[in-house]
Design an enzyme around this catalytic site. Structure first.
Site, PDB file in Angstrom:
ATOM      1  N   ARG A  57       0.891  -1.001  -0.115  1.00  0.00           N
ATOM      2  CA  ARG A  57       0.271   0.227   0.106  1.00  0.00           C
ATOM      3  C   ARG A  57       0.946   1.238   0.010  1.00  0.00           C
ATOM      4  O   ARG A  57       0.928   2.015  -1.163  1.00  0.00           O
ATOM      5  CB  ARG A  57      -1.069  -0.108   1.664  1.00  0.00           C
ATOM      6  CG  ARG A  57      -1.539   0.892   0.957  1.00  0.00           C
ATOM      7  CD  ARG A  57      -3.221   1.172   2.058  1.00  0.00           C
ATOM      8  NE  ARG A  57      -2.838   0.458   3.645  1.00  0.00           N
ATOM      9  CZ  ARG A  57      -2.059   0.678   4.057  1.00  0.00           C
ATOM     10  NH1 ARG A  57      -2.036   2.036   4.002  1.00  0.00           N
ATOM     11  NH2 ARG A  57      -2.180   0.193   5.357  1.00  0.00           N
ATOM     12  N   TYR A 110     -18.074  14.262 -15.392  1.00  0.00           N
ATOM     13  CA  TYR A 110     -18.319  12.801 -14.660  1.00  0.00           C
ATOM     14  C   TYR A 110     -19.832  12.165 -13.803  1.00  0.00           C
ATOM     15  O   TYR A 110     -18.912  12.820 -12.595  1.00  0.00           O
ATOM     16  CB  TYR A 110     -17.468  12.062 -14.942  1.00  0.00           C
ATOM     17  CG  TYR A 110     -17.054  10.712 -14.622  1.00  0.00           C
ATOM     18  CD1 TYR A 110     -17.438   8.954 -15.445  1.00  0.00           C
ATOM     19  CD2 TYR A 110     -16.675   9.469 -13.496  1.00  0.00           C
ATOM     20  CE1 TYR A 110     -18.072   8.043 -15.485  1.00  0.00           C
ATOM     21  CE2 TYR A 110     -17.537   8.183 -12.772  1.00  0.00           C
ATOM     22  CZ  TYR A 110     -17.139   7.526 -14.317  1.00  0.00           C
ATOM     23  OH  TYR A 110     -17.406   6.393 -14.158  1.00  0.00           O
ATOM     24  N   ASP A 182      -9.055  16.321 -15.758  1.00  0.00           N
ATOM     25  CA  ASP A 182      -9.460  15.186 -16.091  1.00  0.00           C
ATOM     26  C   ASP A 182      -9.195  14.828 -17.526  1.00  0.00           C
ATOM     27  O   ASP A 182     -10.245  15.223 -18.298  1.00  0.00           O
ATOM     28  CB  ASP A 182     -11.597  15.040 -15.470  1.00  0.00           C
ATOM     29  CG  ASP A 182     -11.063  13.253 -15.902  1.00  0.00           C
ATOM     30  OD1 ASP A 182     -10.448  12.472 -17.162  1.00  0.00           O
ATOM     31  OD2 ASP A 182     -12.346  12.277 -15.344  1.00  0.00           O
ATOM     32  N   LYS A 207     -10.321   3.287 -19.033  1.00  0.00           N
ATOM     33  CA  LYS A 207     -10.210   3.233 -20.269  1.00  0.00           C
ATOM     34  C   LYS A 207      -9.237   3.459 -21.291  1.00  0.00           C
ATOM     35  O   LYS A 207      -8.607   1.974 -21.783  1.00  0.00           O
ATOM     36  CB  LYS A 207     -10.410   5.046 -20.521  1.00  0.00           C
ATOM     37  CG  LYS A 207     -12.171   5.026 -19.377  1.00  0.00           C
ATOM     38  CD  LYS A 207     -12.884   4.464 -19.046  1.00  0.00           C
ATOM     39  CE  LYS A 207     -14.343   4.569 -18.251  1.00  0.00           C
ATOM     40  NZ  LYS A 207     -14.489   5.555 -17.495  1.00  0.00           N
TER      41      LYS A 207
HETATM   42  C1  LIG Z   1     -15.039   6.414 -16.622  1.00  0.00           C
HETATM   43  C2  LIG Z   1     -14.020   7.672 -15.904  1.00  0.00           C
HETATM   44  C3  LIG Z   1     -13.615   8.147 -14.944  1.00  0.00           C
HETATM   45  C4  LIG Z   1     -14.547   7.269 -13.244  1.00  0.00           C
HETATM   46  O1  LIG Z   1     -13.172   6.039 -13.703  1.00  0.00           O
HETATM   47  P1  LIG Z   1     -13.506   4.615 -13.105  1.00  0.00           P
HETATM   48  O2  LIG Z   1     -11.464   4.076 -13.102  1.00  0.00           O
HETATM   49  O3  LIG Z   1     -14.672   4.490 -12.891  1.00  0.00           O
HETATM   50  O4  LIG Z   1     -13.789   4.946 -11.231  1.00  0.00           O
HETATM   51  C5  LIG Z   1     -13.799   9.488 -14.307  1.00  0.00           C
HETATM   52  N1  LIG Z   1     -13.737  10.162 -15.192  1.00  0.00           N
HETATM   53  C6  LIG Z   1     -14.358   9.880 -16.369  1.00  0.00           C
HETATM   54  C7  LIG Z   1     -13.543  11.142 -17.291  1.00  0.00           C
HETATM   55  C8  LIG Z   1     -14.598   8.409 -17.357  1.00  0.00           C
HETATM   56  O5  LIG Z   1     -15.097   8.413 -18.309  1.00  0.00           O
END
Ligand SMILES: *Cc1c(COP(=O)(O)O)cnc(C)c1O
Length: 396
Positions: A57, A110, A182, A207
């Site tokens: 961790r 998001y 983001d 993603k």
């Molecule tokens: C999917 C997503 C998140 C969250 O990510 P997780 O890996 O599902 O926790 C945050 N911001 C955007 C733009 C996303 O598409």
């Protein structure tokens, strides 16, 4: 020596191969803890007088390798890997904000980021405002003495609205605010906000960074001092860490990020051109569309237009669902950036928690679907969409 290009840096690693029997691939340290030579070494490591791992961790060599690579790709001093995109979002925001502070957020963020902001507002008195960051003046009007952070997502899901990063960063710097971006939808291959002056970049590595639909993970990157504090506070003590195997999968996925992104972008361009000719499809939202309101901004801010297209199916929810049910190459699923083309229905899926009135204002109608164009043969994707449109209209 001149710094290598991004597509080369994606592939090459930082680890010392000689210490790992010349292993070409990254070693996977699938371990929870690390054995000390003796009690004194344990003491020295915990005291910070000797570098070395203690407990996964607090750090793990496979995770470190991922963090070094992500810092390099985003041109950041340091990066910290998390167990999900949301752990990265919450980890950075908790680090930057305290009770009484205020954060300005680009409209349409998001859903879970919005949920997190609502929670900290209620429990910890950290206020936020959503706004369309359309001009410097508009932003400055909303800045309060308590405002500490500008939080931006661009492009935004599923409406593909962009935020002009240079403009936002300029406004924020003049007011002494820190900017968090983001960057999930673009990946560092299409957009590098830190090179424009943003302070932090966040990814849902689930993603495009993973690209293979087999990991939930997150990344935050920014100044070394902040990242070290995040590592020792919101990461260590809240505990949203990534597992070594997930970090290893991301390291593997990253090697092909450039070729994958090129293909995602090319396939999306192809599908957009075909969709344009379909009678039953309207309001196609794709930054690569010359008629898209922010096409020029997308062109100047991003290397290419990405792999996401939203569009409306004539006939409302019934037609949209009938269309989705007839697809077989394209899979019905949320998430994006995978090898498989994925389609989802925002008004009943990702944005179902948003009140209908707000959804309408954002342009998220019951007819709207969002397609994450995958890596399959573009013509096969198109044929699948075309036959599904035809069958759906015979049924409704
Ligand atoms: C999917 C997503 C998140 C969250 O990510 P997780 O890996 O599902 O926790 C945050 N911001 C955007 C733009 C996303 O598409």
């Amino acid at each position: 020596m001149k710094k290598k290009e991004l597509d080369t840096r994606l592939i090459h690693s930082h680890f010392d191969r000689q210490q790992h029997h010349g292993s070409l691939a990254h070693p996977l340290y699938q371990t929870s803890t690390f054995v000390f030579d003796n009690a004194e070494q344990g003491e020295a490591r915990f005291a910070g007088n000797e570098s070395g791992y203690m407990y996964s961790r607090l750090g793990n060599p496979t995770v470190t390798e991922l963090e070094k690579k992500m810092a390099d790709l985003e041109e950041a001093e340091e990066a910290v890997a998390f167990g999900s995109g949301m752990a990265a979002v919450s980890g950075v925001l908790i680090h930057l904000l305290k009770s009484g502070d205020h954060v300005l957020v680009s409209e349409g963020v998001y859903g879970c980021t919005y949920g997190f902001l609502e929670m900290v507002k209620e429990k910890f008195n950290i206020d936020f405002d959503l706004m369309q960051m359309s001009s410097e003046a508009a932003i400055k009007e909303r800045i309060r003495p308590e405002t500490k952070v500008l939080y931006v997502e661009t492009p935004i899901n599923p409406t593909m609205k962009l935020v002009d990063l240079k403009m936002v960063i300029k406004a924020a710097k003049e007011e002494g605010l820190r900017v968090v971006v983001d960057n999930t939808f673009s990946s560092p291959y299409l957009q590098q906000p830190l090179t424009l002056g943003a302070d932090f970049v966040i990814h849902s590595a689930t993603k495009y960074i993973s690209g293979h639909g087999d990991v939930i993970a997150g990344i935050a990157a920014g100044p070394a001092e902040d990242m070290q504090t995040i590592r020792m506070t919101t990461q260590k003590d809240i505990g949203g860490v990534i597992g070594p195997f997930d970090a290893w999968l991301l390291l593997r996925g990253l090697k092909t990020l450039a070729v994958r992104m090129d293909r995602h972008c090319d396939n999306a361009r192809f599908i957009f051109e075909k969709l344009k000719e379909e009678q039953s499809v309207k309001n196609i939202i794709y930054p690569g569309d010359k008629n898209f309101a922010q096409h020029h901004l997308a062109k100047s801010q991003m290397k290419d237009f990405g792999g996401l297209i939203s569009f409306e199916i004539e006939g409302g929810k019934k037609a949209a669902q009938a269309f989705m049910n007839e697809l077989s190459v394209v899979q019905v699923a949320v998430s994006l950036g995978d090898a498989e083309s994925l389609i989802q229905h925002p008004s009943t899926m990702t944005h179902s928690v948003v009140p209908e009135e707000d959804r309408k204002k954002m342009g998220i109608t019951d007819s709207l679907v969002r397609l994450s164009v995958g890596l399959e043969n573009a013509e096969d994707i198109w044929q699948d969409i075309k036959q599904a449109l035809e069958k759906a209209y015979m049924k409704i």
